[in-house]
Design a protein around this motif. Structure first.
Motif, PDB file in Angstrom:
ATOM      1  N   THR A   1      31.708  38.342  21.539  1.00  0.00           N
ATOM      2  CA  THR A   1      32.264  38.741  22.806  1.00  0.00           C
ATOM      3  C   THR A   1      33.736  39.103  22.619  1.00  0.00           C
ATOM      4  OG1 THR A   1      30.764  37.286  23.944  1.00  0.00           O
ATOM      5  CG2 THR A   1      32.687  38.004  25.177  1.00  0.00           C
ATOM      6  N   ARG A   2      34.154  40.248  23.194  1.00  0.00           N
ATOM      7  CA  ARG A   2      35.535  40.709  23.132  1.00  0.00           C
ATOM      8  C   ARG A   2      36.046  40.888  24.553  1.00  0.00           C
ATOM      9  NH1 ARG A   2      37.777  43.570  18.701  1.00  0.00           N
ATOM     10  NH2 ARG A   2      39.538  43.466  20.096  1.00  0.00           N
ATOM     11  N   PRO A   3      36.645  39.848  25.155  1.00  0.00           N
ATOM     12  CA  PRO A   3      37.129  39.985  26.532  1.00  0.00           C
ATOM     13  C   PRO A   3      38.267  40.991  26.670  1.00  0.00           C
ATOM     14  CG  PRO A   3      37.792  37.885  25.589  1.00  0.00           C
ATOM     15  CD  PRO A   3      36.866  38.529  24.596  1.00  0.00           C
ATOM     16  N   ASP A   4      38.886  41.371  25.550  1.00  0.00           N
ATOM     17  CA  ASP A   4      39.984  42.334  25.582  1.00  0.00           C
ATOM     18  C   ASP A   4      39.498  43.778  25.484  1.00  0.00           C
ATOM     19  OD1 ASP A   4      39.167  41.691  22.944  1.00  0.00           O
ATOM     20  OD2 ASP A   4      40.981  42.593  22.139  1.00  0.00           O
ATOM     21  N   VAL A   5      38.204  43.984  25.354  1.00  0.00           N
ATOM     22  CA  VAL A   5      37.644  45.327  25.220  1.00  0.00           C
ATOM     23  C   VAL A   5      36.690  45.596  26.374  1.00  0.00           C
ATOM     24  CG1 VAL A   5      36.195  46.836  23.795  1.00  0.00           C
ATOM     25  CG2 VAL A   5      37.820  45.281  22.698  1.00  0.00           C
ATOM     26  N   THR A   6      36.836  46.779  26.981  1.00  0.00           N
ATOM     27  CA  THR A   6      35.952  47.211  28.055  1.00  0.00           C
ATOM     28  C   THR A   6      35.341  48.536  27.641  1.00  0.00           C
ATOM     29  OG1 THR A   6      37.402  46.177  29.683  1.00  0.00           O
ATOM     30  CG2 THR A   6      35.821  47.794  30.504  1.00  0.00           C
ATOM     31  N   LEU A   7      34.039  48.639  27.706  1.00  0.00           N
ATOM     32  CA  LEU A   7      33.338  49.860  27.322  1.00  0.00           C
ATOM     33  C   LEU A   7      32.890  50.603  28.569  1.00  0.00           C
ATOM     34  CD1 LEU A   7      32.003  51.634  25.124  1.00  0.00           C
ATOM     35  CD2 LEU A   7      29.984  50.201  25.383  1.00  0.00           C
ATOM     36  N   VAL A   8      33.285  51.875  28.640  1.00  0.00           N
ATOM     37  CA  VAL A   8      32.861  52.736  29.734  1.00  0.00           C
ATOM     38  C   VAL A   8      32.289  53.990  29.092  1.00  0.00           C
ATOM     39  CG1 VAL A   8      33.601  54.051  31.748  1.00  0.00           C
ATOM     40  CG2 VAL A   8      34.672  51.852  31.247  1.00  0.00           C
ATOM     41  N   ASP A   9      31.093  54.360  29.490  1.00  0.00           N
ATOM     42  CA  ASP A   9      30.426  55.532  28.939  1.00  0.00           C
ATOM     43  C   ASP A   9      30.671  56.722  29.864  1.00  0.00           C
ATOM     44  OD1 ASP A   9      28.357  57.528  28.448  1.00  0.00           O
ATOM     45  OD2 ASP A   9      27.400  56.000  27.181  1.00  0.00           O
ATOM     46  N   GLN A  10      31.351  57.736  29.347  1.00  0.00           N
ATOM     47  CA  GLN A  10      31.714  58.893  30.162  1.00  0.00           C
ATOM     48  C   GLN A  10      30.483  59.599  30.729  1.00  0.00           C
ATOM     49  OE1 GLN A  10      34.011  61.864  28.095  1.00  0.00           O
ATOM     50  NE2 GLN A  10      34.441  62.994  29.938  1.00  0.00           N
ATOM     51  N   GLU A  11      29.486  59.823  29.918  1.00  0.00           N
ATOM     52  CA  GLU A  11      28.281  60.504  30.394  1.00  0.00           C
ATOM     53  C   GLU A  11      27.549  59.680  31.451  1.00  0.00           C
ATOM     54  OE1 GLU A  11      27.156  63.600  29.807  1.00  0.00           O
ATOM     55  OE2 GLU A  11      28.892  63.987  28.547  1.00  0.00           O
ATOM     56  N   MET A  12      27.508  58.365  31.261  1.00  0.00           N
ATOM     57  CA  MET A  12      26.807  57.520  32.230  1.00  0.00           C
ATOM     58  C   MET A  12      27.506  57.542  33.583  1.00  0.00           C
ATOM     59  SD  MET A  12      24.137  56.411  30.719  1.00  0.00           S
ATOM     60  CE  MET A  12      23.564  54.989  31.608  1.00  0.00           C
ATOM     61  N   MET A  13      28.813  57.806  33.608  1.00  0.00           N
ATOM     62  CA  MET A  13      29.543  57.853  34.886  1.00  0.00           C
ATOM     63  C   MET A  13      29.115  59.026  35.761  1.00  0.00           C
ATOM     64  SD  MET A  13      33.443  56.525  34.263  1.00  0.00           S
ATOM     65  CE  MET A  13      33.966  57.815  33.129  1.00  0.00           C
ATOM     66  N   THR A  14      28.258  59.918  35.234  1.00  0.00           N
ATOM     67  CA  THR A  14      27.762  61.037  36.043  1.00  0.00           C
ATOM     68  C   THR A  14      26.584  60.620  36.915  1.00  0.00           C
ATOM     69  OG1 THR A  14      26.196  61.820  34.354  1.00  0.00           O
ATOM     70  CG2 THR A  14      28.443  62.729  34.281  1.00  0.00           C
ATOM     71  N   TYR A  15      25.977  59.487  36.616  1.00  0.00           N
ATOM     72  CA  TYR A  15      24.814  59.034  37.378  1.00  0.00           C
ATOM     73  C   TYR A  15      25.255  58.239  38.608  1.00  0.00           C
ATOM     74  CZ  TYR A  15      22.147  60.447  33.305  1.00  0.00           C
ATOM     75  OH  TYR A  15      21.593  61.177  32.289  1.00  0.00           O
ATOM     76  N   PRO A  16      24.620  58.484  39.753  1.00  0.00           N
ATOM     77  CA  PRO A  16      25.047  57.807  40.983  1.00  0.00           C
ATOM     78  C   PRO A  16      24.872  56.286  40.947  1.00  0.00           C
ATOM     79  CG  PRO A  16      23.044  59.089  41.372  1.00  0.00           C
ATOM     80  CD  PRO A  16      23.507  59.420  39.978  1.00  0.00           C
ATOM     81  N   TRP A  17      23.994  55.780  40.139  1.00  0.00           N
ATOM     82  CA  TRP A  17      23.726  54.337  40.082  1.00  0.00           C
ATOM     83  C   TRP A  17      24.643  53.594  39.118  1.00  0.00           C
ATOM     84  CZ3 TRP A  17      22.660  53.050  35.139  1.00  0.00           C
ATOM     85  CH2 TRP A  17      22.139  54.032  34.310  1.00  0.00           C
ATOM     86  N   TYR A  18      25.307  54.308  38.194  1.00  0.00           N
ATOM     87  CA  TYR A  18      26.040  53.648  37.117  1.00  0.00           C
ATOM     88  C   TYR A  18      27.243  52.836  37.606  1.00  0.00           C
ATOM     89  CZ  TYR A  18      28.542  53.025  32.685  1.00  0.00           C
ATOM     90  OH  TYR A  18      29.201  52.494  31.600  1.00  0.00           O
ATOM     91  N   LEU A  19      28.174  53.463  38.283  1.00  0.00           N
ATOM     92  CA  LEU A  19      29.389  52.749  38.706  1.00  0.00           C
ATOM     93  C   LEU A  19      29.105  51.597  39.670  1.00  0.00           C
ATOM     94  CD1 LEU A  19      32.112  55.510  38.873  1.00  0.00           C
ATOM     95  CD2 LEU A  19      31.640  53.854  37.072  1.00  0.00           C
ATOM     96  N   ALA A  23      30.740  48.596  37.636  1.00  0.00           N
ATOM     97  CA  ALA A  23      32.160  48.440  38.000  1.00  0.00           C
ATOM     98  C   ALA A  23      32.539  46.993  38.271  1.00  0.00           C
ATOM     99  CB  ALA A  23      32.503  49.327  39.194  1.00  0.00           C
ATOM    100  N   LYS A  24      31.653  46.250  38.909  1.00  0.00           N
ATOM    101  CA  LYS A  24      31.956  44.849  39.234  1.00  0.00           C
ATOM    102  C   LYS A  24      32.065  43.975  37.988  1.00  0.00           C
ATOM    103  CE  LYS A  24      27.087  44.208  40.225  1.00  0.00           C
ATOM    104  NZ  LYS A  24      26.175  44.461  41.299  1.00  0.00           N
ATOM    105  N   HIS A  25      31.553  44.466  36.863  1.00  0.00           N
ATOM    106  CA  HIS A  25      31.609  43.718  35.600  1.00  0.00           C
ATOM    107  C   HIS A  25      32.773  44.170  34.715  1.00  0.00           C
ATOM    108  CE1 HIS A  25      27.737  41.975  36.546  1.00  0.00           C
ATOM    109  NE2 HIS A  25      27.259  43.189  36.754  1.00  0.00           N
ATOM    110  N   LEU A  26      33.588  45.084  35.223  1.00  0.00           N
ATOM    111  CA  LEU A  26      34.693  45.642  34.438  1.00  0.00           C
ATOM    112  C   LEU A  26      36.025  45.378  35.129  1.00  0.00           C
ATOM    113  CD1 LEU A  26      33.021  49.070  33.549  1.00  0.00           C
ATOM    114  CD2 LEU A  26      33.014  46.967  32.188  1.00  0.00           C
ATOM    115  N   PRO A  27      36.456  44.118  35.153  1.00  0.00           N
ATOM    116  CA  PRO A  27      37.716  43.802  35.835  1.00  0.00           C
ATOM    117  C   PRO A  27      38.889  44.543  35.184  1.00  0.00           C
ATOM    118  CG  PRO A  27      36.981  41.941  34.504  1.00  0.00           C
ATOM    119  CD  PRO A  27      35.877  42.962  34.469  1.00  0.00           C
TER     120      PRO A  27
END
Length: 180
Positions: A1-19, A23-27
């Protein structure tokens, strides 16, 4: 586990369900709309879109790295950011930050902890693909510095420094037993 790293997938952000789901898991990560899209605006379903430049602007408090590239259809980030090589990835750096080639070469020198020899795996295996990626990452900074030296606006003295750094990274990097 790396609490200092947050992964966001640019392509996945195009889907209406992704964010709504992630988002609630990415403080600490701010999403300036409902979905990523190269063109900002309002979609027929009422969703607000944001481009990469807007996303980076509202998340300037976080270091941002890009792996496997950025979507070519959204060049908005180029207005205020540059990509600097960081191992098999790149770091998005605000354009106003001055690039110090020697400092960057030193800072990224020990990113590689790869001990497999070049060409060691059968070319039809996933191991060969991964090995090739890691060897490409080894060379990335050297080629980046060489490319900067090739720019017409660079003085002769700076060209020599860039070429020397590139050479030293390329040819003094991996131990010779790995090249066999």
């Amino acid at each position: 586990t790396r609490p200092d790293v947050t992964l966001v997938d640019q392509e996945m952000m195009t889907y209406p369900w992704y964010l709504p789901k992630v988002a609630k898991h990415l403080p600490g990560v701010v999403f300036p709309g409902d979905r990523w899209n190269p063109v900002e605006g309002l979609l027929p379903d009422g969703s607000v879109t944001f481009n990469l430049h807007h996303f980076l602007k509202v998340n300037k408090h976080k270091e941002t790295f890009v792996c496997i590239g950025l979507h070519e259809g959204d060049p908005t980030w180029k207005k205020d950011y540059s990509l600097w090589p960081w191992g098999s990835c790149d770091k998005l750096v605000p354009s106003e930050v001055a690039f110090n080639p020697a400092e960057w070469a030193n800072r990224t020198r020990n990113l590689y902890n790869w001990s497999e020899g070049y060409g060691r795996f059968d070319s039809s295996t996933w191991e060969a693909v991964a090995n090739e990626e890691m060897w490409q990452a080894r060379m990335k900074t050297a080629f980046f510095l060489f490319g900067l030296g090739e720019m017409p606006s660079v003085s002769g003295e700076v060209k020599a420094q860039l070429y020397t750094l590139a050479y030293n990274i390329q040819y003094q990097g991996p131990p010779s037993h790995l090249l066999a």
